[in-house]
Design an enzyme around this catalytic site. Structure first.
Site, short mmCIF file in Angstrom:
data_model
loop_
_atom_site.label_atom_id
_atom_site.label_comp_id
_atom_site.label_asym_id
_atom_site.label_seq_id
_atom_site.Cartn_x
_atom_site.Cartn_y
_atom_site.Cartn_z
N ASP A 105 1.02 -1.43 -0.32
CA ASP A 105 0.01 0.26 -0.10
C ASP A 105 0.93 1.01 -0.28
O ASP A 105 2.43 0.99 0.70
CB ASP A 105 -0.96 0.00 1.27
CG ASP A 105 -2.05 1.23 1.06
OD1 ASP A 105 -1.86 0.83 0.14
OD2 ASP A 105 -3.00 1.51 1.95
N TYR A 107 1.56 5.53 -0.48
CA TYR A 107 0.90 6.99 0.20
C TYR A 107 0.71 8.54 -0.51
O TYR A 107 2.27 8.66 -0.76
CB TYR A 107 1.56 7.01 1.46
CG TYR A 107 1.27 7.75 2.51
CD1 TYR A 107 0.44 8.38 2.88
CD2 TYR A 107 2.48 8.43 2.70
CE1 TYR A 107 0.10 8.83 4.26
CE2 TYR A 107 1.94 9.56 4.06
CZ TYR A 107 1.03 9.63 4.92
OH TYR A 107 0.71 10.29 6.12
N HIS A 112 -4.29 13.87 1.26
CA HIS A 112 -4.03 13.40 1.83
C HIS A 112 -2.72 13.44 2.90
O HIS A 112 -2.68 13.36 4.51
CB HIS A 112 -3.82 12.36 1.64
CG HIS A 112 -4.81 11.05 3.12
ND1 HIS A 112 -5.00 10.93 3.70
CD2 HIS A 112 -3.42 10.17 3.37
CE1 HIS A 112 -4.89 9.65 4.31
NE2 HIS A 112 -3.73 9.44 4.35
N ARG A 121 1.35 16.17 13.51
CA ARG A 121 2.33 16.74 13.48
C ARG A 121 1.92 18.23 13.23
O ARG A 121 3.08 18.89 12.69
CB ARG A 121 3.82 16.34 13.36
CG ARG A 121 3.97 14.50 13.14
CD ARG A 121 5.69 14.82 12.30
NE ARG A 121 4.90 14.67 10.53
CZ ARG A 121 4.10 14.16 10.24
NH1 ARG A 121 4.21 12.57 10.20
NH2 ARG A 121 4.71 14.12 8.56
N TYR A 223 2.68 2.73 15.65
CA TYR A 223 3.49 2.42 14.00
C TYR A 223 5.04 2.66 14.09
O TYR A 223 5.57 2.70 13.54
CB TYR A 223 2.81 3.98 12.72
CG TYR A 223 3.15 4.93 13.58
CD1 TYR A 223 3.76 5.51 12.42
CD2 TYR A 223 1.86 5.43 14.14
CE1 TYR A 223 3.90 7.06 12.42
CE2 TYR A 223 2.74 7.02 14.38
CZ TYR A 223 3.31 7.71 13.84
OH TYR A 223 3.54 9.05 13.63
N LYS A 232 -3.76 -1.87 10.20
CA LYS A 232 -3.99 -2.04 9.21
C LYS A 232 -4.22 -3.47 8.24
O LYS A 232 -4.82 -3.95 7.51
CB LYS A 232 -2.83 -1.66 7.81
CG LYS A 232 -2.13 0.17 8.53
CD LYS A 232 -3.74 1.00 7.32
CE LYS A 232 -2.79 2.21 7.41
NZ LYS A 232 -4.12 2.57 6.46
N THR A 323 -4.77 6.44 -0.02
CA THR A 323 -5.87 7.79 0.65
C THR A 323 -5.75 8.06 -0.71
O THR A 323 -5.09 8.82 -0.65
CB THR A 323 -6.12 8.19 2.23
OG1 THR A 323 -6.29 7.40 2.83
CG2 THR A 323 -7.35 9.06 1.51
#
Length: 393
Positions: A105, A107, A112, A121, A223, A232, A323
């Site tokens: 997967d 990113y 997103h 953060r 994570y 996940k 996403t």
């Protein structure tokens, strides 16, 4: 018989998506959707490769074979199809279309990634220093990829809220979705080689809708430093219909401007951005419309990066976009983002909602431009949340 295709159907001859179906009288086998019918390809084309319970044997035959079969199907459904090869969509059961070999997967949405960076953060730069230099990803769990319509059991695990002194074990309290597109490798590449961006379409067979269910509280605690794991790995849902990459030529668009310029192995002469419009419905109510054309990294770049270290790819490998989110609030593809970490709930069924409750159902649909001004559909990926089961401690 001649198959009737209603005007405006998302499953006309410009699409012809593949899936695996069964009927009360047949075992699992490969079919193609035409309008509101499913054509049994083993019967219609007289080829036993389609009498298999997954698309893998056909996909492994390679690009030239994919082109040939698509041509034959187009000619067939434009004329007469044997009666015994045609079933109504409503009369068949759909199954997972592929044997998933590996699952990665990515990113790939700047919107997103920036939104999550601001959430997690708030006093730092939203994007990590590497984000615009490579498609960031993690290796998922192939064995928990399920077909649309499969119920999703609420996961359990460790979680630690900001106001808690120590972690506790229990059911996920911040269950979320991620609206994504998944890309299926049909023709693999050997260990020690890589797949250049220019060879993407000779390796990737087709595209599915994908929901990467996410346990945000479990994910947040676990994570660091190695990334997503139990938050996940409990379930990833994909649509039953695989839209061939060959059907998406009219949907190709440039990616957003990539600055800084990618390293040579990630450069594309003809970018593989895709103009796909998604819709996410929460208990039947549309809550967001993520636009895939906003994705910073293309699927060709993802595959190039996935293999640039010499990692092999195999028939049935699935990799996802991450996403999909756009610049507007109503284009965010995850509920943590849409509700800004739960601080800005959305109204669903007359109630203020942030994360998923037991009994909730989420359906993701999508369409894209097809040939000759048509639009093609990806079907749907749907899942309903069941209560957590008693887990062993």
């Amino acid at each position: 018989m001649r198959i009737e295709i209603a005007a405006g159907s998302h499953f006309g001859t410009a699409n012809l998506p593949y899936g695996v179906f069964s009927t009360p009288g047949t075992e699992r086998r490969v079919g193609v959707r035409v309008g509101d019918s499913v054509v049994d390809l083993a019967v219609a084309l007289g080829d036993d490769v389609f009498a298999k319970p997954s698309l893998n044997p056909f996909m492994a035959q390679g690009y030239d074979r994919w082109v040939e079969v698509r041509r034959r199907i187009t000619e067939l459904v434009s004329g007469e199809v044997p009666d015994e090869a045609v079933h109504a969509v409503a009369d068949v059961t759909m199954h997972l279309p592929i044997e998933v070999a590996d699952y990665v997967d990515f990113y790939a949405s700047e919107h997103h990634a920036s939104n999550l960076g601001r959430l997690f953060r708030p006093n730092a730069e939203p994007l990590m220093p590497n984000w615009k230099h490579l498609p960031v990803g993690y290796h998922g769990r192939a064995g928990t990829v399920v077909v649309s319509g499969t119920d999703i059991v609420r996961p359990c695990g460790q979680r630690k809220a900001a106001d808690e002194d120590a972690p506790t074990f229990g059911e996920c309290r911040r269950l979320d979705i991620e609206a994504e597109m998944g890309f299926i490798v049909g023709a693999g590449s050997p260990l020690g080689s890589s797949v250049p961006t220019a060879e993407f379409e000779r390796h990737v067979f087709g595209v599915v809708l994908l929901n990467d269910w996410s346990a945000r509280d479990i994910q947040a605690w676990e994570y660091v430093p190695l990334g997503p794991n139990l938050g996940k790995s409990f379930a990833t849902s994909i649509s039953a219909w695989v839209v061939p990459l060959l059907a998406l030529g009219a949907a190709r668009v440039p990616t957003p401007v990539q600055d800084p310029k990618p390293l040579p192995y990630l450069e594309e002469r003809e970018p593989w951005g895709l103009d796909i419009d998604l819709s996410v419905a929460w208990n039947g109510q549309e809550v967001t419309r993520p636009p895939y054309r906003e994705m910073y990294w293309s699927p060709a770049q993802m595959l190039a990066h996935l293999t640039i270290n010499g990692a092999s790819s195999r028939t049935g490998d699935l990799y996802a976009s991450g996403t999909i989110s756009g610049p507007e609030k109503n284009q965010r593809g995850a509920f943590i983002e849409l509700t800004w970490g739960g601080k800005e709930p959305v109204e669903v069924g007359g109630e203020q909602r942030s994360f998923l409750l037991d009994g909730d159902e989420v359906t993701i649909t999508a369409t894209a431009p097809g040939a000759d001004g048509t639009r093609i559909g990806f079907g749907e990926v749907t899942g309903r949340i069941l209560p957590a089961t008693e887990a062993k401690r």
